[in-house]
Design a protein around this motif. Structure first.
Motif, mmCIF file in Angstrom:
data_model
loop_
_atom_site.group_PDB
_atom_site.id
_atom_site.type_symbol
_atom_site.label_atom_id
_atom_site.label_comp_id
_atom_site.label_asym_id
_atom_site.label_seq_id
_atom_site.Cartn_x
_atom_site.Cartn_y
_atom_site.Cartn_z
ATOM 1 N N LEU A 260 41.034 33.017 40.401
ATOM 2 C CA LEU A 260 39.996 34.001 40.693
ATOM 3 C C LEU A 260 40.354 35.367 40.124
ATOM 4 O O LEU A 260 39.482 36.100 39.654
ATOM 5 C CB LEU A 260 39.782 34.113 42.203
ATOM 6 N N GLY A 261 41.644 35.712 40.162
ATOM 7 C CA GLY A 261 42.078 36.989 39.594
ATOM 8 C C GLY A 261 41.885 37.049 38.097
ATOM 9 O O GLY A 261 41.448 38.067 37.551
ATOM 10 N N VAL A 262 42.193 35.953 37.413
ATOM 11 C CA VAL A 262 42.022 35.915 35.952
ATOM 12 C C VAL A 262 40.537 35.968 35.594
ATOM 13 O O VAL A 262 40.119 36.758 34.740
ATOM 14 C CB VAL A 262 42.696 34.655 35.357
ATOM 15 N N ILE A 263 39.725 35.161 36.278
ATOM 16 C CA ILE A 263 38.284 35.195 36.035
ATOM 17 C C ILE A 263 37.721 36.548 36.453
ATOM 18 O O ILE A 263 36.857 37.116 35.773
ATOM 19 C CB ILE A 263 37.574 34.040 36.767
ATOM 20 N N GLY A 264 38.245 37.078 37.557
ATOM 21 C CA GLY A 264 37.826 38.396 38.015
ATOM 22 C C GLY A 264 38.160 39.483 37.015
ATOM 23 O O GLY A 264 37.423 40.460 36.881
ATOM 24 N N ILE B 296 38.148 39.163 33.792
ATOM 25 C CA ILE B 296 37.117 39.075 32.751
ATOM 26 C C ILE B 296 35.809 39.678 33.269
ATOM 27 O O ILE B 296 35.182 40.503 32.603
ATOM 28 C CB ILE B 296 36.922 37.610 32.310
ATOM 29 N N LEU B 297 35.424 39.287 34.479
ATOM 30 C CA LEU B 297 34.186 39.792 35.080
ATOM 31 C C LEU B 297 34.266 41.298 35.319
ATOM 32 O O LEU B 297 33.331 42.042 35.000
ATOM 33 C CB LEU B 297 33.903 39.061 36.393
ATOM 34 N N GLY B 298 35.390 41.754 35.883
ATOM 35 C CA GLY B 298 35.559 43.179 36.147
ATOM 36 C C GLY B 298 35.547 44.004 34.874
ATOM 37 O O GLY B 298 34.950 45.083 34.823
ATOM 38 N N GLY B 299 36.215 43.510 33.832
ATOM 39 C CA GLY B 299 36.203 44.209 32.547
ATOM 40 C C GLY B 299 34.805 44.307 31.971
ATOM 41 O O GLY B 299 34.408 45.341 31.417
ATOM 42 N N PHE B 300 34.031 43.236 32.129
ATOM 43 C CA PHE B 300 32.648 43.233 31.646
ATOM 44 C C PHE B 300 31.804 44.239 32.422
ATOM 45 O O PHE B 300 31.062 45.035 31.843
ATOM 46 C CB PHE B 300 32.055 41.824 31.778
ATOM 47 N N ALA C 268 40.385 43.658 37.620
ATOM 48 C CA ALA C 268 40.488 42.258 38.034
ATOM 49 C C ALA C 268 40.252 42.109 39.531
ATOM 50 O O ALA C 268 39.624 41.148 39.970
ATOM 51 C CB ALA C 268 41.855 41.698 37.653
ATOM 52 N N THR C 269 40.724 43.057 40.319
ATOM 53 C CA THR C 269 40.523 42.999 41.766
ATOM 54 C C THR C 269 39.043 43.153 42.108
ATOM 55 O O THR C 269 38.523 42.421 42.961
ATOM 56 C CB THR C 269 41.347 44.084 42.476
ATOM 57 N N VAL C 270 38.374 44.084 41.463
ATOM 58 C CA VAL C 270 36.935 44.265 41.700
ATOM 59 C C VAL C 270 36.177 42.992 41.323
ATOM 60 O O VAL C 270 35.329 42.502 42.082
ATOM 61 C CB VAL C 270 36.394 45.484 40.913
ATOM 62 N N GLY C 271 36.496 42.437 40.171
ATOM 63 C CA GLY C 271 35.835 41.204 39.741
ATOM 64 C C GLY C 271 36.120 40.030 40.668
ATOM 65 O O GLY C 271 35.220 39.275 41.023
ATOM 66 N N ALA C 272 37.377 39.888 41.092
ATOM 67 C CA ALA C 272 37.741 38.791 41.993
ATOM 68 C C ALA C 272 37.085 38.966 43.359
ATOM 69 O O ALA C 272 36.659 37.989 43.987
ATOM 70 C CB ALA C 272 39.258 38.696 42.127
#
Length: 83
Positions: free
Chosen positions: A37-41, A43-47, A66-70
């Motif tokens: 979830l942190g790794v996917i987060g 990517i999502l957070g960076g986007f 990453a924390t925001v995305g996760a």
């Protein structure tokens, strides 16, 4: 990607997943899933940060994004699991 880069990416993902699980009041799913979830987060957070025009650099910026995305992922998963 070098071995060091991969390890750093996993460490950032692990920290971000743990922080997101803690922020979302125990909605973590264990170490391995939190890393994912942190790794996917990340990517999502960076986007998301990119769309908002927020530029975060360095390790701390990566962990924040990453924390925001996760945390967002955990929130959405929590909504889905309730139904």
């Amino acid at each position: 990607m070098s071995i060091e880069g991969l390890l750093l990416y996993l460490v950032v993902g692990a920290v971000a997943g743990w922080l997101a699980g803690t922020l979302m009041k125990g909605k973590g799913f264990g170490l391995v899933v939190n890393i994912i979830l942190g790794v996917i987060g990340g990517i999502l957070g960076g986007f998301i940060f990119g769309l908002l025009g927020i530029s975060m650099g360095g390790i701390l910026g990566s962990i924040v994004a990453a924390t925001v995305g996760a945390a967002l992922l955990l929130f959405v998963i929590g909504l889905i699991k309730k139904n």
